[in-house]
Enzyme design. Structure first.
Site, PDB file in Angstrom:
ATOM      1  N   ASP A 240      25.052  26.482  33.148  1.00 31.70           N
ATOM      2  CA  ASP A 240      23.906  25.813  32.532  1.00 31.70           C
ATOM      3  C   ASP A 240      24.251  25.607  31.055  1.00 31.70           C
ATOM      4  O   ASP A 240      25.413  25.809  30.641  1.00 31.70           O
ATOM      5  CB  ASP A 240      22.604  26.600  32.752  1.00 31.70           C
ATOM      6  CG  ASP A 240      22.541  27.889  31.941  1.00 31.70           C
ATOM      7  OD1 ASP A 240      23.565  28.269  31.320  1.00 31.70           O
ATOM      8  OD2 ASP A 240      21.466  28.513  31.910  1.00 31.70           O
TER       9      ASP A 240
ATOM     10  N   CYS B 163      25.982  31.415  32.924  1.00 32.73           N
ATOM     11  CA  CYS B 163      24.763  31.090  32.168  1.00 32.73           C
ATOM     12  C   CYS B 163      24.758  31.978  30.930  1.00 32.73           C
ATOM     13  O   CYS B 163      25.800  32.546  30.581  1.00 32.73           O
ATOM     14  CB  CYS B 163      23.500  31.243  33.030  1.00 32.73           C
ATOM     15  SG  CYS B 163      23.153  32.903  33.601  1.00 32.73           S
TER      16      CYS B 163
ATOM     17  N   THR C 141      23.396  34.925  30.255  1.00 30.92           N
ATOM     18  CA  THR C 141      23.659  36.342  30.555  1.00 30.92           C
ATOM     19  C   THR C 141      24.453  36.549  31.835  1.00 30.92           C
ATOM     20  O   THR C 141      24.922  37.660  32.081  1.00 30.92           O
ATOM     21  CB  THR C 141      22.322  37.083  30.748  1.00 30.92           C
ATOM     22  OG1 THR C 141      21.614  36.441  31.834  1.00 30.92           O
ATOM     23  CG2 THR C 141      21.471  37.039  29.488  1.00 30.92           C
TER      24      THR C 141
ATOM     25  N   HIS D 241      35.460  46.006  47.144  1.00 34.83           N
ATOM     26  CA  HIS D 241      34.398  46.739  47.844  1.00 34.83           C
ATOM     27  C   HIS D 241      33.288  45.827  48.372  1.00 34.83           C
ATOM     28  O   HIS D 241      32.731  46.097  49.425  1.00 34.83           O
ATOM     29  CB  HIS D 241      33.741  47.764  46.912  1.00 34.83           C
ATOM     30  CG  HIS D 241      34.631  48.924  46.583  1.00 34.83           C
ATOM     31  ND1 HIS D 241      34.152  50.104  46.056  1.00 34.83           N
ATOM     32  CD2 HIS D 241      35.978  49.087  46.704  1.00 34.83           C
ATOM     33  CE1 HIS D 241      35.164  50.946  45.870  1.00 34.83           C
ATOM     34  NE2 HIS D 241      36.280  50.345  46.229  1.00 34.83           N
TER      35      HIS D 241
ATOM     36  N   HIS E  17      33.343  49.584  53.874  1.00 34.98           N
ATOM     37  CA  HIS E  17      32.844  48.439  53.116  1.00 34.98           C
ATOM     38  C   HIS E  17      32.371  47.323  54.055  1.00 34.98           C
ATOM     39  O   HIS E  17      31.354  46.679  53.786  1.00 34.98           O
ATOM     40  CB  HIS E  17      33.928  47.919  52.175  1.00 34.98           C
ATOM     41  CG  HIS E  17      34.330  48.924  51.147  1.00 34.98           C
ATOM     42  ND1 HIS E  17      33.413  49.602  50.378  1.00 34.98           N
ATOM     43  CD2 HIS E  17      35.549  49.398  50.783  1.00 34.98           C
ATOM     44  CE1 HIS E  17      34.040  50.443  49.575  1.00 34.98           C
ATOM     45  NE2 HIS E  17      35.337  50.350  49.811  1.00 34.98           N
TER      46      HIS E  17
HETATM   47  C1  RB5 Z   1      18.901  29.889  29.231  1.00 35.29           C
HETATM   48  O1  RB5 Z   1      18.271  29.951  28.017  1.00 35.29           O
HETATM   49  C2  RB5 Z   1      19.119  31.268  29.809  1.00 35.29           C
HETATM   50  O2  RB5 Z   1      17.915  31.830  30.211  1.00 35.29           O
HETATM   51  C3  RB5 Z   1      20.087  31.219  30.952  1.00 35.29           C
HETATM   52  O3  RB5 Z   1      21.293  30.694  30.516  1.00 35.29           O
HETATM   53  C4  RB5 Z   1      20.441  32.534  31.609  1.00 35.29           C
HETATM   54  O4  RB5 Z   1      20.853  33.475  30.664  1.00 35.29           O
HETATM   55  C5  RB5 Z   1      19.486  33.075  32.546  1.00 35.29           C
HETATM   56  O5  RB5 Z   1      19.681  34.128  33.155  1.00 35.29           O
END
Ligand code: RB5
Length: 142
Positions: free
Chosen positions: A7, A65, A67, A98, A134
């Protein structure tokens, strides 16, 4: 086949990884998005990669993304998907050995390219251990 999507929060790291894999002549497809300037919805990009890897044993996905968490949550809602957020090479190795993870999720806003590339290489080269304990645990996902 490697399927990568990001994203806007994962755009910078995602594109660096994509370029590196093109340079290495890996068989890779980018499924968007193509800018960090426009706010996008990560579930849409997770879905694109999920559709490519869900029923193909040889396909893997990489989702980036901000995080890595939202992409991972969205991907794991689908059958035959085992997505894992990995912050280091040990987690990447264990996610494959695993958990037979088929999608690697990375935190674009919190990881340098060198670390992400090392994690990606480990994820791509490590195989599922096939150990019965596993296998049994993964069958319990059904
Ligand atoms: C976008 O701002 C952010 O929320 C997205 O990239 C991601 O980190 C969501 O988990």
């Amino acid at each position: 086949m490697i399927n990568l999507a990001n994203d806007h929060g994962g755009y910078s790291l995602g594109m660096k990884l994509f370029s590196k894999m093109v340079e290495k002549k890996l068989h890779i497809r980018h499924h968007g998005c193509c800018s960090s300037d426009i706010s996008t919805d990560y579930p849409l990009f997770a879905k694109r990669v999920v559709e490519e890897v869900q029923f193909l044993n040889y396909a893997v996905g990489i989702l980036v993304c901000g995080t890595g968490i939202g992409m991972c949550m969205a991907a794991n809602r689908n059958s035959n998907v085992r997505a894992a957020v990995c912050h280091n090479i040990t987690e990447a190795k264990l996610a494959r050995e695993h958990n037979n993870a088929n999608i690697l999720c990375l935190p674009g806003r919190f990881m340098e390219f060198d670390d992400a590339w090392a994690i990606t290489k480990t994820f791509l080269k490590t195989k599922f251990s096939e150990e019965s304990r596993h296998v049994k645990r993964l069958e319990m996902f059904q």
